[in-house]
Write an enzyme that holds these catalytic residues in place. Structure first.
Site, PDB file in Angstrom:
ATOM      1  N   ARG A   1       0.818  -1.217   0.000  1.00  0.00           N
ATOM      2  CA  ARG A   1       0.000   0.000   0.000  1.00  0.00           C
ATOM      3  C   ARG A   1       0.850   1.264   0.000  1.00  0.00           C
ATOM      4  O   ARG A   1       0.627   2.176  -0.787  1.00  0.00           O
ATOM      5  CB  ARG A   1      -0.907   0.020   1.231  1.00  0.00           C
ATOM      6  N   THR A   2       1.826   1.285   0.913  1.00  0.00           N
ATOM      7  CA  THR A   2       2.663   2.489   1.014  1.00  0.00           C
ATOM      8  C   THR A   2       3.453   2.687  -0.279  1.00  0.00           C
ATOM      9  O   THR A   2       3.573   3.798  -0.793  1.00  0.00           O
ATOM     10  CB  THR A   2       3.605   2.371   2.226  1.00  0.00           C
TER      11      THR A   2
ATOM     12  N   LYS B   1      23.420  -9.954   0.042  1.00  0.00           N
ATOM     13  CA  LYS B   1      24.802 -10.404  -0.095  1.00  0.00           C
ATOM     14  C   LYS B   1      25.697  -9.754   0.949  1.00  0.00           C
ATOM     15  O   LYS B   1      26.910  -9.790   0.846  1.00  0.00           O
ATOM     16  CB  LYS B   1      25.325 -10.088  -1.503  1.00  0.00           C
TER      17      LYS B   1
ATOM     18  N   ARG C   1      11.774   2.301   3.114  1.00  0.00           N
ATOM     19  CA  ARG C   1      11.101   1.525   4.163  1.00  0.00           C
ATOM     20  C   ARG C   1      12.059   0.445   4.605  1.00  0.00           C
ATOM     21  O   ARG C   1      12.678  -0.222   3.775  1.00  0.00           O
ATOM     22  CB  ARG C   1       9.841   0.881   3.621  1.00  0.00           C
TER      23      ARG C   1
ATOM     24  N   HIS D   1       6.366   6.681  10.891  1.00  0.00           N
ATOM     25  CA  HIS D   1       5.788   6.569   9.555  1.00  0.00           C
ATOM     26  C   HIS D   1       5.142   7.930   9.278  1.00  0.00           C
ATOM     27  O   HIS D   1       3.918   8.054   9.223  1.00  0.00           O
ATOM     28  CB  HIS D   1       4.763   5.440   9.554  1.00  0.00           C
TER      29      HIS D   1
END
Ligand SMILES: [Zn+2]
Lengths: 150, 303
Positions: free
Chosen positions: B51-52, B80, B101, B129
């Site tokens: 959604r974000t 890695k 994020r 957020h």
């Protein structure tokens, strides 16, 4: 009875007294005395009237700035400094917890980025007694009983 | 290194909140403004959040920008053993803006210190957020006409819900808010936030029952009550139906009242609420696009 010297006297420099025995090597590492070219002598587990076992450090020819010495306040909150010139005490100083702590304590939050990547920690000191540190990164507060020295 | 970032909701002043609200309204009225023409935005999703990500990518597309990036570190070089430091250093040489994020808390603040270009925090673990909070503010101002004198009910998981904490902090900048907290004792609003409100002389009330007290509300902000939050599953069984909003409960609520939810919902808002004109959560999600366009334009000085 003649007082016995546990650690030899110095001509000039700094004597850091009243360090808890358990914190001696942390103090040495925080002040980077392990990389110091000047003469450093220390004694540990010395008798003390007020502490459970104390340590003392003498650094020849070094005079610390307040900001520098306050870094040890988290591990040695009662440390006392004497500056010596010509075998005489010319200055006394008690450490104080600074307003910001850089790279000495660990953030208690296991999900904090500072515990996963090799980066310096930074805390804002939001309370000095008891100590409470706010992490610049995760914004969580590490309390005295959760504190761990890096 | 002096780039303007949005990492934490406390990074913005009241004036900046208001500026974002104005810009968002401007983009809503006139969404095709290709201010990002010729610019590249990196969306680095070290954990998936569809959604974000879709909301940000829609905002970037509407502004005419190009998108590079990845979602979920399992498909990127990060697995890695590359450090976040190196990923950000590299990407900030490619892009004009980074949207990130990451599952670790504080990762966004750290990224902003490493990056040469602005960083927008799209969620760092349970920490912050901030774009969600700004879209919540925009939804409140749009439906109530103002951010002052709002009677705000927060319902559900108020202990761990970062969206309610950030919204509380943001709303405390405005005049005369009244906060009503409805939560089971296990998920009550943490003390630090209550102390904060008291220090600012702001009113709050705590309730454990979800009853007709909501008739006073201007905004009802719903959050999920998750089973995992309860150490004893029996405790969850006791509360699970108490905190479900149903259409019949809305009968005597104020006409201006609107229901918000950061989405996704599970069952805390019954689907019979969806057709009620007071249900606003899907409009709220659309507001997120305009708000994110506004944040991008503000940080890059495009407006
Ligand atoms: Zn931290």
């Amino acid at each position: 009875m003649k007082k016995q010297l546990n650690v030899s006297a110095i001509k000039q420099g700094t004597v850091i007294d009243h360090i808890p025995s358990t914190a001696l090597f942390k103090v040495i590492s925080i002040l980077k005395l392990d990389h110091c070219k000047d003469m450093v002598t220390f004694g540990n587990n010395l008798d003390s009237k007020v502490m459970d076992g104390k340590a003392i450090i003498k650094v020849e020819n070094r005079f610390f700035k307040d900001k520098e010495i306050n870094k040890i306040a988290l591990v040695a909150p009662h440390a006392k400094l004497n500056t010596i010139k010509d075998y005489e005490v010319v200055g006394k100083y008690v450490v104080e917890i600074p307003d910001e702590i850089q790279d000495i304590a660990r953030c208690f939050n296991p999900k904090c980025i500072t515990n996963h990547e090799n980066i310096d920690t930074y805390f804002e000191v939001i309370s000095k007694s008891p100590v409470a540190l706010k992490c610049r990164y995760c914004e969580k507060i590490t309390h005295q009983d959760q504190m761990e020295i890096k | 290194m002096n780039a303007k970032n949005l990492i934490s909701i406390t990074d913005f002043s009241k004036e900046e909140y208001l500026r974002i609200m104005d810009l968002a309204a401007d983009f809503e009225a006139n969404p095709d403004q290709r201010l990002l023409d010729g610019k590249v935005v990196a969306t680095l999703f070290f954990e998936p959040s569809t959604r974000t990500r879709l909301s940000f990518e829609t905002a970037i597309n509407r502004l005419g920008g190009e998108i590079i990036g990845f979602t979920d570190s399992s498909s990127s070089s990060v697995t890695k053993g590359e450090t976040l430091h190196d990923t950000i250093k590299m990407v900030s040489n490619y892009a004009d803006l980074i949207v990130m994020r990451h599952p670790l808390e504080g990762s966004a603040r750290y990224a902003s210190e490493v990056s040469n270009v602005p960083v927008i925090n799209a969620g760092d673990g349970a920490n912050q957020h901030p774009t969600q909070t700004l879209l919540d503010l925009y939804s409140i101002v749009k439906t109530q006409g103002s951010l002052n004198d709002i009677n705000l009910f927060m319902v559900g998981d108020l202990k761990y819900g970062r969206t309610v904490h950030s919204l509380l902090m943001a709303m405390s900048h405005f005049e005369n808010p009244i906060f009503n907290f409805i939560a089971p004792p296990e998920l009550a609003m943490p003390n630090e936030y209550k102390l904060y409100l008291r220090s600012k002389g702001m009113r709050y009330f705590e309730h454990t029952e979800f009853t007709d007290i909501i008739n006073e509300a201007d905004i009802i902000y719903m959050t999920r009550v998750q089973k995992e939050r309860f150490p004893d599953p029996v405790d969850y069984e006791k509360v699970k139906n108490v905190y479900i909003l149903r259409n019949k409960m809305l009968k005597h609520t104020k006409d201006n009242m609107r229901i918000l939810h950061p989405l996704p919902r599970v069952n805390e808002i019954h689907t019979d609420v969806d057709s009620n004109p007071k249900a606003y959560y899907f409009d709220q999600a659309r507001n997120g696009v305009y708000t994110r366009m506004a944040i991008i334009a503000h940080l890059l000085n495009l407006k």
